[in-house]
Design a protein around this motif. Sequence first.
Motif, PDB file in Angstrom:
ATOM      1  N   ARG A  70     -68.138  20.476 -85.567  1.00 32.08           N
ATOM      2  CA  ARG A  70     -66.913  21.183 -85.171  1.00 32.08           C
ATOM      3  C   ARG A  70     -66.209  21.623 -86.443  1.00 32.08           C
ATOM      4  NH1 ARG A  70     -67.272  17.304 -81.411  1.00 32.08           N
ATOM      5  NH2 ARG A  70     -66.058  15.584 -82.141  1.00 32.08           N
ATOM      6  N   GLN A  71     -65.489  22.699 -86.359  1.00 33.74           N
ATOM      7  CA  GLN A  71     -64.761  23.170 -87.532  1.00 33.74           C
ATOM      8  C   GLN A  71     -63.710  22.125 -87.919  1.00 33.74           C
ATOM      9  OE1 GLN A  71     -63.464  27.178 -87.364  1.00 33.74           O
ATOM     10  NE2 GLN A  71     -62.129  26.995 -89.118  1.00 33.74           N
ATOM     11  N   PRO A  72     -63.772  21.610 -89.151  1.00 31.62           N
ATOM     12  CA  PRO A  72     -62.821  20.570 -89.546  1.00 31.62           C
ATOM     13  C   PRO A  72     -61.457  21.163 -89.892  1.00 31.62           C
ATOM     14  CG  PRO A  72     -64.252  21.084 -91.375  1.00 31.62           C
ATOM     15  CD  PRO A  72     -64.749  21.888 -90.197  1.00 31.62           C
ATOM     16  N   SER A  73     -60.430  20.360 -89.695  1.00 30.66           N
ATOM     17  CA  SER A  73     -59.112  20.769 -90.173  1.00 30.66           C
ATOM     18  C   SER A  73     -58.994  20.305 -91.623  1.00 30.66           C
ATOM     19  CB  SER A  73     -58.009  20.151 -89.311  1.00 30.66           C
ATOM     20  OG  SER A  73     -57.998  18.749 -89.465  1.00 30.66           O
ATOM     21  N   VAL A  74     -58.305  21.076 -92.424  1.00 32.87           N
ATOM     22  CA  VAL A  74     -58.129  20.756 -93.834  1.00 32.87           C
ATOM     23  C   VAL A  74     -56.639  20.765 -94.129  1.00 32.87           C
ATOM     24  CG1 VAL A  74     -58.594  21.520 -96.195  1.00 32.87           C
ATOM     25  CG2 VAL A  74     -60.351  21.779 -94.440  1.00 32.87           C
ATOM     26  N   ASP A  75     -56.162  19.717 -94.792  1.00 31.57           N
ATOM     27  CA  ASP A  75     -54.761  19.660 -95.188  1.00 31.57           C
ATOM     28  C   ASP A  75     -54.574  20.604 -96.370  1.00 31.57           C
ATOM     29  OD1 ASP A  75     -52.223  19.098 -96.140  1.00 31.57           O
ATOM     30  OD2 ASP A  75     -52.446  16.920 -95.953  1.00 31.57           O
ATOM     31  N   MET A  76     -54.276  21.848 -96.079  1.00 32.22           N
ATOM     32  CA  MET A  76     -54.147  22.868 -97.122  1.00 32.22           C
ATOM     33  C   MET A  76     -52.993  22.564 -98.072  1.00 32.22           C
ATOM     34  SD  MET A  76     -56.705  24.803 -96.809  1.00 32.22           S
ATOM     35  CE  MET A  76     -56.242  26.026 -98.019  1.00 32.22           C
ATOM     36  N   ASN A  77     -51.923  21.943 -97.581  1.00 26.94           N
ATOM     37  CA  ASN A  77     -50.812  21.595 -98.465  1.00 26.94           C
ATOM     38  C   ASN A  77     -51.254  20.603 -99.538  1.00 26.94           C
ATOM     39  OD1 ASN A  77     -49.001  23.274 -97.154  1.00 26.94           O
ATOM     40  ND2 ASN A  77     -48.361  21.672 -95.735  1.00 26.94           N
ATOM     41  N   LEU A  78     -52.029  19.604 -99.139  1.00 27.32           N
ATOM     42  CA  LEU A  78     -52.555  18.634-100.099  1.00 27.32           C
ATOM     43  C   LEU A  78     -53.507  19.321-101.079  1.00 27.32           C
ATOM     44  CD1 LEU A  78     -52.824  15.696-101.046  1.00 27.32           C
ATOM     45  CD2 LEU A  78     -54.650  15.415 -99.352  1.00 27.32           C
ATOM     46  N   LEU A  79     -54.372  20.166-100.564  1.00 30.23           N
ATOM     47  CA  LEU A  79     -55.323  20.900-101.397  1.00 30.23           C
ATOM     48  C   LEU A  79     -54.591  21.733-102.445  1.00 30.23           C
ATOM     49  CD1 LEU A  79     -58.635  21.705-100.772  1.00 30.23           C
ATOM     50  CD2 LEU A  79     -57.481  23.881-100.677  1.00 30.23           C
ATOM     51  N   VAL A  80     -53.540  22.443-102.040  1.00 27.66           N
ATOM     52  CA  VAL A  80     -52.784  23.302-102.954  1.00 27.66           C
ATOM     53  C   VAL A  80     -51.969  22.472-103.940  1.00 27.66           C
ATOM     54  CG1 VAL A  80     -50.919  25.014-103.079  1.00 27.66           C
ATOM     55  CG2 VAL A  80     -52.744  25.261-101.379  1.00 27.66           C
ATOM     56  N   ARG A  81     -51.251  21.453-103.444  1.00 27.21           N
ATOM     57  CA  ARG A  81     -50.410  20.634-104.330  1.00 27.21           C
ATOM     58  C   ARG A  81     -51.224  19.956-105.425  1.00 27.21           C
ATOM     59  NH1 ARG A  81     -47.568  19.031 -99.570  1.00 27.21           N
ATOM     60  NH2 ARG A  81     -48.785  17.137 -99.519  1.00 27.21           N
ATOM     61  N   LYS A  82     -52.423  19.489-105.084  1.00 29.80           N
ATOM     62  CA  LYS A  82     -53.260  18.805-106.073  1.00 29.80           C
ATOM     63  C   LYS A  82     -54.124  19.777-106.870  1.00 29.80           C
ATOM     64  CE  LYS A  82     -55.081  14.762-104.934  1.00 29.80           C
ATOM     65  NZ  LYS A  82     -55.831  13.738-104.158  1.00 29.80           N
ATOM     66  N   GLY A  83     -54.165  21.036-106.463  1.00 33.18           N
ATOM     67  CA  GLY A  83     -54.982  22.017-107.176  1.00 33.18           C
ATOM     68  C   GLY A  83     -56.471  21.733-107.062  1.00 33.18           C
ATOM     69  N   ILE A  84     -56.882  21.189-105.940  1.00 32.20           N
ATOM     70  CA  ILE A  84     -58.289  20.834-105.728  1.00 32.20           C
ATOM     71  C   ILE A  84     -59.107  22.092-105.481  1.00 32.20           C
ATOM     72  CG2 ILE A  84     -59.898  19.638-104.176  1.00 32.20           C
ATOM     73  CD1 ILE A  84     -57.648  17.603-103.654  1.00 32.20           C
ATOM     74  N   GLN A  85     -60.252  22.168-106.114  1.00 32.68           N
ATOM     75  CA  GLN A  85     -61.199  23.252-105.847  1.00 32.68           C
ATOM     76  C   GLN A  85     -62.161  22.765-104.764  1.00 32.68           C
ATOM     77  OE1 GLN A  85     -63.159  25.011-109.263  1.00 32.68           O
ATOM     78  NE2 GLN A  85     -61.558  24.142-110.591  1.00 32.68           N
ATOM     79  N   LEU A  86     -62.176  23.432-103.637  1.00 31.60           N
ATOM     80  CA  LEU A  86     -63.068  23.089-102.532  1.00 31.60           C
ATOM     81  C   LEU A  86     -64.200  24.093-102.541  1.00 31.60           C
ATOM     82  CD1 LEU A  86     -63.552  21.298-100.052  1.00 31.60           C
ATOM     83  CD2 LEU A  86     -62.150  22.896 -98.733  1.00 31.60           C
ATOM     84  N   ARG A  87     -65.424  23.611-102.780  1.00 28.66           N
ATOM     85  CA  ARG A  87     -66.580  24.498-102.909  1.00 28.66           C
ATOM     86  C   ARG A  87     -67.622  24.175-101.838  1.00 28.66           C
ATOM     87  NH1 ARG A  87     -67.724  23.991-109.379  1.00 28.66           N
ATOM     88  NH2 ARG A  87     -65.659  24.654-110.060  1.00 28.66           N
ATOM     89  N   GLY A  88     -68.045  25.204-101.168  1.00 32.30           N
ATOM     90  CA  GLY A  88     -69.141  25.051-100.219  1.00 32.30           C
ATOM     91  C   GLY A  88     -70.432  25.523-100.862  1.00 32.30           C
ATOM     92  N   THR A  89     -71.531  25.006-100.374  1.00 30.04           N
ATOM     93  CA  THR A  89     -72.826  25.447-100.869  1.00 30.04           C
ATOM     94  C   THR A  89     -73.828  25.386 -99.723  1.00 30.04           C
ATOM     95  OG1 THR A  89     -74.553  25.093-102.526  1.00 30.04           O
ATOM     96  CG2 THR A  89     -73.446  23.133-101.703  1.00 30.04           C
ATOM     97  N   TYR A  90     -74.729  26.344 -99.710  1.00 30.53           N
ATOM     98  CA  TYR A  90     -75.719  26.399 -98.638  1.00 30.53           C
ATOM     99  C   TYR A  90     -76.943  27.128 -99.163  1.00 30.53           C
ATOM    100  CZ  TYR A  90     -77.801  27.216 -94.069  1.00 30.53           C
ATOM    101  OH  TYR A  90     -78.657  27.235 -92.997  1.00 30.53           O
ATOM    102  N   GLY A  91     -78.087  26.567 -98.924  1.00 30.80           N
ATOM    103  CA  GLY A  91     -79.321  27.221 -99.334  1.00 30.80           C
ATOM    104  C   GLY A  91     -79.731  26.855-100.748  1.00 30.80           C
TER     105      GLY A  91
END
Length: 167
Positions: A70-91
């Motif tokens: 299922r499509q996960p929910s992401v706490d975008m506020n936490l992601l932005v405040r911490k400056g986290i880079q979220l990277r997906g990879t496939y293949g």
Amino acid sequence: MFGRPRGDEVRLDFARDAGMVVGDPESGAPARDEGFDTWVEASGAEAGLHLALQLTKAQAVVVVPALFCRQPSVDMNLLVRKGIQLRGTYGYRREHFADAYHLVAGYAEQLTQMVTRFPLSDAGHALSATAESEVIKAIVLPNEEAGLATGVDPSDALPLLDRAGRE
């Protein structure tokens, strides 16, 4: 490395022996109160992604090679405040196999300890040992007793992998 406090003892003990920081979702990250620099979230579970965002430090990189049912929910506020880079990879590409081979070759002794070999006649035990988390990775060898298959040397693949990386 994170795992369940009960049921992942073999994997967590191996990770500790390999020098990894080990914890579980209930106790957090021991000796790393500031958080992790990098996290690979490969479980495909929303809870795992949330844990990654909570336990990584500011400016961390979280890599997600997993697919979610299922499509996960992401706490975008936490992601932005911490400056986290979220990277997906496939293949993958052919040269990735050569890179992986060279990486694995450098840790052959440690990685060999992760594998438990079973003869085909003991395949049922291999499955139950895996299900009960008694082993990290079970390999069933047809027509062989437990041990390396005769006549097979993984280094024989190296020239092919080197060539694949150049093409």
